[in-house]
Design an enzyme around this catalytic site. Sequence first.
Site, PDB file in Angstrom:
ATOM      1  N   GLU A   1       0.806  -1.231   0.000  1.00  0.00           N
ATOM      2  CA  GLU A   1       0.000   0.000   0.000  1.00  0.00           C
ATOM      3  C   GLU A   1       0.838   1.280   0.000  1.00  0.00           C
ATOM      4  O   GLU A   1       0.869   2.025   0.989  1.00  0.00           O
ATOM      5  CB  GLU A   1      -0.964   0.012   1.182  1.00  0.00           C
ATOM      6  CG  GLU A   1      -2.059  -1.020   1.052  1.00  0.00           C
ATOM      7  CD  GLU A   1      -3.199  -0.813   2.042  1.00  0.00           C
ATOM      8  OE1 GLU A   1      -2.983  -0.192   3.099  1.00  0.00           O
ATOM      9  OE2 GLU A   1      -4.314  -1.269   1.739  1.00  0.00           O
TER      10      GLU A   1
ATOM     11  N   GLU B   1      -6.904  -7.509  -0.782  1.00  0.00           N
ATOM     12  CA  GLU B   1      -7.435  -7.569   0.581  1.00  0.00           C
ATOM     13  C   GLU B   1      -8.921  -7.229   0.522  1.00  0.00           C
ATOM     14  O   GLU B   1      -9.290  -6.137   0.094  1.00  0.00           O
ATOM     15  CB  GLU B   1      -6.707  -6.565   1.486  1.00  0.00           C
ATOM     16  CG  GLU B   1      -5.218  -6.834   1.619  1.00  0.00           C
ATOM     17  CD  GLU B   1      -4.511  -5.838   2.533  1.00  0.00           C
ATOM     18  OE1 GLU B   1      -5.195  -5.084   3.263  1.00  0.00           O
ATOM     19  OE2 GLU B   1      -3.275  -5.793   2.494  1.00  0.00           O
TER      20      GLU B   1
HETATM   21  C1  GLA Z   1      -4.465  -2.314   4.853  1.00  0.00           C
HETATM   22  C2  GLA Z   1      -3.160  -3.051   4.962  1.00  0.00           C
HETATM   23  C3  GLA Z   1      -3.236  -4.258   5.815  1.00  0.00           C
HETATM   24  C4  GLA Z   1      -4.129  -4.021   6.998  1.00  0.00           C
HETATM   25  C5  GLA Z   1      -5.474  -3.610   6.538  1.00  0.00           C
HETATM   26  C6  GLA Z   1      -6.483  -3.448   7.641  1.00  0.00           C
HETATM   27  O1  GLA Z   1      -5.212  -2.638   3.770  1.00  0.00           O
HETATM   28  O2  GLA Z   1      -2.608  -3.398   3.715  1.00  0.00           O
HETATM   29  O3  GLA Z   1      -1.936  -4.573   6.247  1.00  0.00           O
HETATM   30  O4  GLA Z   1      -3.564  -3.025   7.803  1.00  0.00           O
HETATM   31  O5  GLA Z   1      -5.338  -2.377   5.914  1.00  0.00           O
HETATM   32  O6  GLA Z   1      -7.731  -3.082   7.135  1.00  0.00           O
END
Ligand code: GLA
Length: 642
Positions: free
Chosen positions: A141, A312
């Site tokens: 991210e 995710e």
């Molecule tokens: C982000 C991160 C993850 C986690 C999620 C929690 O998407 O990539 O590591 O912290 O948020 O929602």
Amino acid sequence: MLGVCYYPEHWPESQWAIDAQNMRKLGISYVRIGEFAWSRLEPKHGTFTFEWLDRAIDVLHAAGLKIVLGTPTATPPKWLMDEHPEIAPYDADGKVRGFGSRRHYSFSSEIWWKESARIVETIAKRYGTHPGIDGWQTDNEYGCHDTTVSWGPEDLKAFRQWLRMRYQTTDQLNEAWGAVFWSMEFNSFDEVELPARTVTEPNPAQRLDFWRFSSDQVAAYDKMQVDIIRKHSPGRWITHNFMGFVNDFDHFKVTDNLDLASWDSYPIGFVEKFPFTEEERNRWAETSHPDIAPFHHDLYRGVGRGRFWVMEQQPGPVNWAPWNPVPKPGMVRLWSWEALAHGAEVVSYFRWRQAPFAQEQMHAGLNLPGLDEWSVGGLEAHAVAGELAKLGALPDSSTAPVALVYDYASYWAAKIQPQGRDFRYEELVFRWYEAARRLGLDVDFVRPGADLSAYKLVLVPCQMQVDEASLAALRNTDALVLYGPRSGSRDGKFNIPENLPPGPLAPLTGTRQTQVASLRPGLSDAVSGEVSGAAIRWREYLQTTAKVVASFQNGDPALTENGGHHYIACWPDQALLSSTLGLLAKKAGLETIELPEHIRIRRRGNLTFAFNYGSEDWTVPVSGSFLLGGSVVKAQDLAVWA
Ligand code: GLA
């Protein structure tokens, strides 16, 4: 088509094989690991302890899971930060953002590049050809927690270098920035400072260059990782997991070096993040607004040149929004199918098991905290797996009839010079997208300059700078085009174009803009004609040789048309926006349907999907052969027909 994010380092080794078996039982095929594991892989500089990861990969692979391996650069360990404090990023006030959470690095730190290359190379060499490794994720991210831009000495050094390359001489720099204004002229690149901590507004051209520079740094850093992985891991794909509503860097440019895009979908968390009204927030608190996830699926399908994953997927309540409700029953299943309907290759849930410790202990997983027991989200993911097995392979996504031109640089430009406090690029684009989808239209996101010849209708909500390639693409399409406010209003140096806005679009649109007004909340200007509604937030004053399709109250042109090129001289309210898109879709020969607020549809190949985000049933207005659900779509349910 399902995956999960897993952290073997969070659980005793005896648990790994049990988890792997249970993942298979649930219907999981892909598992992403490793992206935060640096302190366990290299506890001290040069002391590597990879044996546990070797075993974890073997266990997962033996269970038939395909592994996505993350590079661990989002979490530089403490010993590294102590050795090289210059890695840390700075906030705009000049304060260090230090160790203790994650993403504590500046993209411009030279030593950080070396250290990143070193750990990535070590990992890529060790696992690059392991049969269990299917693909890679770089870092985690980019831009999360506001980390694209950093304001420290390393950043200043790199920015000066970037400016030298771009402008060669300070004369050219001074000219490009209009630096004569307020006596800002420079005699040397070493005199340039970062555009922060000034008495009042810094120079907008300088700010835009700093944003371009910061964006380029992300792309270059990612490419450095990608080049190393490619060298040692032939035949594997590489992605990065992007985020929702993050526009600080040009995602198209980063993805130019990747095989596919992926993104992290937290539909409910984002209800709080986006500038919705309080009424909307309450309405969509437990389901999410029906366009949030789809907007990003379509964006990242475009960014990924047709290929994207959800890396995710929200499996239940999250921990990081101001309020974190439990999703209504059925929503985890619905979101999963929504992603697949938009062309996702894989939906991967975050995370396998809720961690009973540390920062994210309030964040749901597919299993209850610390247990081998599926959560509500786990049960719903299992249901999706069963349904997927029933449906078999899904057809490919075909080109949508509508293209939406998405421009990161216009987000930056509007942030730098909003002119009205609520002129927010991302909000404008979201509302245009929402209006198109309320008409049942499928939308492709394209970058500025992309070929537009396959489309029937092209939406350009706001493209402030229109370069040669964009102009050519717009000139060469037979599609109807709708340009929104501020399009063509700046040149590459952030100047007002010589022929006045819309600058290069003037010959296409037959318009010239002489004034703009931003409108306070509560003020509006009524529009009537072939379409009707009102201007809110922003209203332009046009002179035109084009056909006037609708006018403001005083008779000024509000919507013009010149050989298929339409220009709307305001921020349209919902009524004006939907009547305008309705009119254009009709003129373009597109079939539309007026969907209720809580219903969306989307086609993937020969399949049509309908999703119900509300609490009232919806009856599918066609008869088809249903593969999932039936003609009555219940609350938080879906239907799929051929
Ligand atoms: C982000 C991160 C993850 C986690 C999620 C929690 O998407 O990539 O590591 O912290 O948020 O929602």
